[in-house]
Design a protein around this motif. Structure first.
Motif, PDB file in Angstrom:
ATOM      1  N   GLU A 249      -5.174   2.835   6.934  1.00  0.00           N
ATOM      2  CA  GLU A 249      -5.935   3.375   8.056  1.00  0.00           C
ATOM      3  C   GLU A 249      -5.018   3.884   9.166  1.00  0.00           C
ATOM      4  O   GLU A 249      -5.290   4.925   9.782  1.00  0.00           O
ATOM      5  N   ASN A 250      -3.945   3.160   9.424  1.00  0.00           N
ATOM      6  CA  ASN A 250      -3.024   3.533  10.507  1.00  0.00           C
ATOM      7  C   ASN A 250      -2.049   4.636  10.103  1.00  0.00           C
ATOM      8  O   ASN A 250      -1.208   5.038  10.908  1.00  0.00           O
ATOM      9  N   ARG A 251      -2.135   5.098   8.843  1.00  0.00           N
ATOM     10  CA  ARG A 251      -1.225   6.137   8.328  1.00  0.00           C
ATOM     11  C   ARG A 251       0.238   5.753   8.533  1.00  0.00           C
ATOM     12  O   ARG A 251       1.070   6.567   8.952  1.00  0.00           O
ATOM     13  N   ASP A 252       0.540   4.509   8.226  1.00  0.00           N
ATOM     14  CA  ASP A 252       1.901   4.025   8.420  1.00  0.00           C
ATOM     15  C   ASP A 252       2.889   4.682   7.467  1.00  0.00           C
ATOM     16  O   ASP A 252       4.082   4.755   7.762  1.00  0.00           O
ATOM     17  N   THR A 253       2.402   5.141   6.315  1.00  0.00           N
ATOM     18  CA  THR A 253       3.299   5.866   5.413  1.00  0.00           C
ATOM     19  C   THR A 253       3.829   7.127   6.082  1.00  0.00           C
ATOM     20  O   THR A 253       5.016   7.463   5.976  1.00  0.00           O
ATOM     21  N   LEU A 254       2.953   7.817   6.800  1.00  0.00           N
ATOM     22  CA  LEU A 254       3.380   9.013   7.531  1.00  0.00           C
ATOM     23  C   LEU A 254       4.367   8.656   8.636  1.00  0.00           C
ATOM     24  O   LEU A 254       5.397   9.314   8.809  1.00  0.00           O
TER      25      LEU A 254
ATOM     26  N   ALA B  32       0.857  -1.187   0.000  1.00  0.00           N
ATOM     27  CA  ALA B  32       0.000   0.000   0.000  1.00  0.00           C
ATOM     28  C   ALA B  32       0.886   1.227   0.000  1.00  0.00           C
ATOM     29  O   ALA B  32       2.012   1.205   0.523  1.00  0.00           O
ATOM     30  N   THR B  33       0.396   2.299  -0.581  1.00  0.00           N
ATOM     31  CA  THR B  33       1.153   3.536  -0.616  1.00  0.00           C
ATOM     32  C   THR B  33       0.182   4.710  -0.635  1.00  0.00           C
ATOM     33  O   THR B  33      -1.033   4.529  -0.672  1.00  0.00           O
ATOM     34  N   GLY B  34       0.719   5.918  -0.605  1.00  0.00           N
ATOM     35  CA  GLY B  34      -0.125   7.111  -0.545  1.00  0.00           C
ATOM     36  C   GLY B  34       0.086   7.862   0.753  1.00  0.00           C
ATOM     37  O   GLY B  34       0.350   7.273   1.796  1.00  0.00           O
ATOM     38  N   ARG B  35      -0.067   9.176   0.687  1.00  0.00           N
ATOM     39  CA  ARG B  35       0.263  10.006   1.846  1.00  0.00           C
ATOM     40  C   ARG B  35      -0.828  10.027   2.914  1.00  0.00           C
ATOM     41  O   ARG B  35      -0.569  10.438   4.044  1.00  0.00           O
ATOM     42  N   ASN B  36      -2.062   9.638   2.579  1.00  0.00           N
ATOM     43  CA  ASN B  36      -3.151   9.599   3.554  1.00  0.00           C
ATOM     44  C   ASN B  36      -4.273   8.735   2.983  1.00  0.00           C
ATOM     45  O   ASN B  36      -4.238   8.361   1.804  1.00  0.00           O
ATOM     46  N   PRO B  37      -5.295   8.410   3.787  1.00  0.00           N
ATOM     47  CA  PRO B  37      -6.380   7.559   3.281  1.00  0.00           C
ATOM     48  C   PRO B  37      -7.121   8.143   2.084  1.00  0.00           C
ATOM     49  O   PRO B  37      -7.687   7.391   1.283  1.00  0.00           O
ATOM     50  N   GLN B  38      -7.130   9.458   1.951  1.00  0.00           N
ATOM     51  CA  GLN B  38      -7.822  10.082   0.816  1.00  0.00           C
ATOM     52  C   GLN B  38      -7.004   9.992  -0.468  1.00  0.00           C
ATOM     53  O   GLN B  38      -7.539  10.215  -1.557  1.00  0.00           O
ATOM     54  N   ASN B  39      -5.714   9.707  -0.364  1.00  0.00           N
ATOM     55  CA  ASN B  39      -4.847   9.609  -1.539  1.00  0.00           C
ATOM     56  C   ASN B  39      -4.048   8.311  -1.502  1.00  0.00           C
ATOM     57  O   ASN B  39      -2.842   8.293  -1.726  1.00  0.00           O
ATOM     58  N   ALA B  40      -4.743   7.227  -1.212  1.00  0.00           N
ATOM     59  CA  ALA B  40      -4.082   5.939  -1.033  1.00  0.00           C
ATOM     60  C   ALA B  40      -4.232   5.062  -2.267  1.00  0.00           C
ATOM     61  O   ALA B  40      -5.112   5.268  -3.105  1.00  0.00           O
ATOM     62  N   ALA B  41      -3.344   4.091  -2.366  1.00  0.00           N
ATOM     63  CA  ALA B  41      -3.409   3.097  -3.427  1.00  0.00           C
ATOM     64  C   ALA B  41      -2.966   1.761  -2.843  1.00  0.00           C
ATOM     65  O   ALA B  41      -2.061   1.708  -2.001  1.00  0.00           O
ATOM     66  N   VAL B  42      -3.611   0.699  -3.273  1.00  0.00           N
ATOM     67  CA  VAL B  42      -3.198  -0.654  -2.902  1.00  0.00           C
ATOM     68  C   VAL B  42      -2.864  -1.406  -4.173  1.00  0.00           C
ATOM     69  O   VAL B  42      -3.489  -1.204  -5.217  1.00  0.00           O
ATOM     70  N   ALA B  43      -1.843  -2.251  -4.094  1.00  0.00           N
ATOM     71  CA  ALA B  43      -1.383  -2.965  -5.282  1.00  0.00           C
ATOM     72  C   ALA B  43      -1.113  -4.421  -4.937  1.00  0.00           C
ATOM     73  O   ALA B  43      -0.559  -4.734  -3.875  1.00  0.00           O
ATOM     74  N   ALA B  44      -1.506  -5.299  -5.829  1.00  0.00           N
ATOM     75  CA  ALA B  44      -1.263  -6.734  -5.674  1.00  0.00           C
ATOM     76  C   ALA B  44      -0.538  -7.244  -6.903  1.00  0.00           C
ATOM     77  O   ALA B  44      -0.736  -6.748  -8.019  1.00  0.00           O
ATOM     78  N   SER B  45       0.308  -8.242  -6.716  1.00  0.00           N
ATOM     79  CA  SER B  45       1.018  -8.835  -7.841  1.00  0.00           C
ATOM     80  C   SER B  45       0.128  -9.855  -8.536  1.00  0.00           C
ATOM     81  O   SER B  45      -0.808 -10.413  -7.940  1.00  0.00           O
ATOM     82  N   THR B  46       0.425 -10.102  -9.796  1.00  0.00           N
ATOM     83  CA  THR B  46      -0.308 -11.137 -10.518  1.00  0.00           C
ATOM     84  C   THR B  46      -0.090 -12.496  -9.862  1.00  0.00           C
ATOM     85  O   THR B  46      -0.983 -13.347  -9.859  1.00  0.00           O
TER      86      THR B  46
END
Length: 320
Positions: A136-141, A99-113
């Motif tokens: 949700e936990n804002r771990d990126t921050l 998962a990435t993104g600076r906050n829940p409003q600008n987040a993205a989740v990615a899965a591999s094939t």
């Protein structure tokens, strides 16, 4: 307890930075290093989603191109009470996700094939719930703050190496020994604390992810499969960008088994054991097994979104 532990580790890193900075360069040197490190990491934080997604050639999918996967994220997002993130798939045989993104409003989740092909729908749900827990936990921050402090401490160590630090004994009561400690010990300590915080956030995301998907054993089963495959299936993009390894649910660089000081991820067996204990508390048994994957149907296939460029025959989508 994970939140308290994270706060304590951040406080320790802050104190370490303040002490080393004052001892080496006085107030001015400490401030300059912090400003430079903060600027670099602010840029990374603000652009982290696009930078990481581009590094792994991730392609955005929607309800038309990946209906079952996209609808799964919608359900999990509703369970978590989060805004709907952007959903991506990246081409890699190694099962993994981030998962990435600076906050829940600008987040993205990615899965591999590989994740979508090798795991059952329930296991995929457990993995993606874990990634939504990071959002949700804002771990990126949290990890950006940690990286800022660690970067500032490393800069101070470099400052001491090239310039010898402050010659004022009032700023450096330990003299040359203090400078050596700042050059070698402080950056190492900062790196260890950074990794410890990363491991702490993984445990917290496991717990919250199990709550979001509703069954800890789905995630426990997925972790066992991913860890086994990650040690055998090479991920070239991850090898080219090792600094992103901490973002994945399982370390994509190697089959790391030891929960040691130099690992960005907890020991997988420890994580599975914690989830099993959580499942027992919820009355769901103790065996981390998930139902076998359902046979693929045509409606579950994802149209070609860039895999196998240059080939006359496009690769199959992640669900086929």
């Amino acid at each position: 307890m994970n939140t308290i532990r994270t706060a304590m580790l951040l406080a320790f890193m802050t104190a370490l930075f303040m002490g080393v900075g004052y001892m080496i360069g006085g107030q001015s040197g400490m401030l300059i290093a912090l400003v430079i490190a903060a600027g670099m990491n602010f840029y990374s934080y603000w652009n982290s989603d696009s930078m990481v997604l581009k590094a792994y050639h991730a392609q955005e999918v929607d309800e038309r191109s990946a209906p079952e996967f996209y609808q799964m994220i919608q359900r999990l997002t509703a369970n978590a009470g989060l805004p709907m993130p952007k959903v991506f798939v990246f081409d890699s045989p190694q099962p993994n996700a981030f998962a990435t993104g600076r906050n829940p409003q600008n987040a993205a989740v990615a899965a591999s094939t590989g994740l979508l092909r090798r795991l059952s729908p329930d296991e995929v749900a457990g993995v993606m719930a874990h990634e939504l827990a990071h959002v949700e936990n804002r771990d990126t921050l949290t990890m950006t703050i940690t990286a800022t402090l660690a970067g500032a401490i490393s800069m101070l160590g470099n400052f001491a190496f090239f310039f010898g630090g402050s010659r004022d004994d009032r700023n450096n009561p330990f003299g040359f020994v203090g400078i050596l400690l700042a050059m070698i010990v402080a950056p190492l300590a900062a790196m260890l604390v950074q990794m410890a915080i990363s491991r702490t956030r993984e445990y917290a995301a496991d717990k919250r992810g199990a709550q979001i998907c509703g069954n800890p054993l789905w995630l426990a089963s997925a972790l066992g499969k991913i860890a086994g495959d990650a040690s055998q299936i090479h991920n070239p993009d991850a090898e080219r960008h090792p600094a992103t390894a901490h973002m994945f649910i399982i370390n994509p660089l190697s089959g790391e088994r030891m929960d040691n000081l130099f690992s960005t991820h907890p020991n997988t067996e420890n994580r599975i054991a914690a989830l099993q204990g959580m499942a027992q508390e919820m009355g769901q048994g103790s065996t981390p097994s998930a139902p076998p994957a359902k046979p693929a149907r045509k409606s579950r296939s994802v149209p070609n979104v860039g895999w196998g460029r240059g080939s006359s025959q496009p690769r199959k989508g992640p669900w086929s």
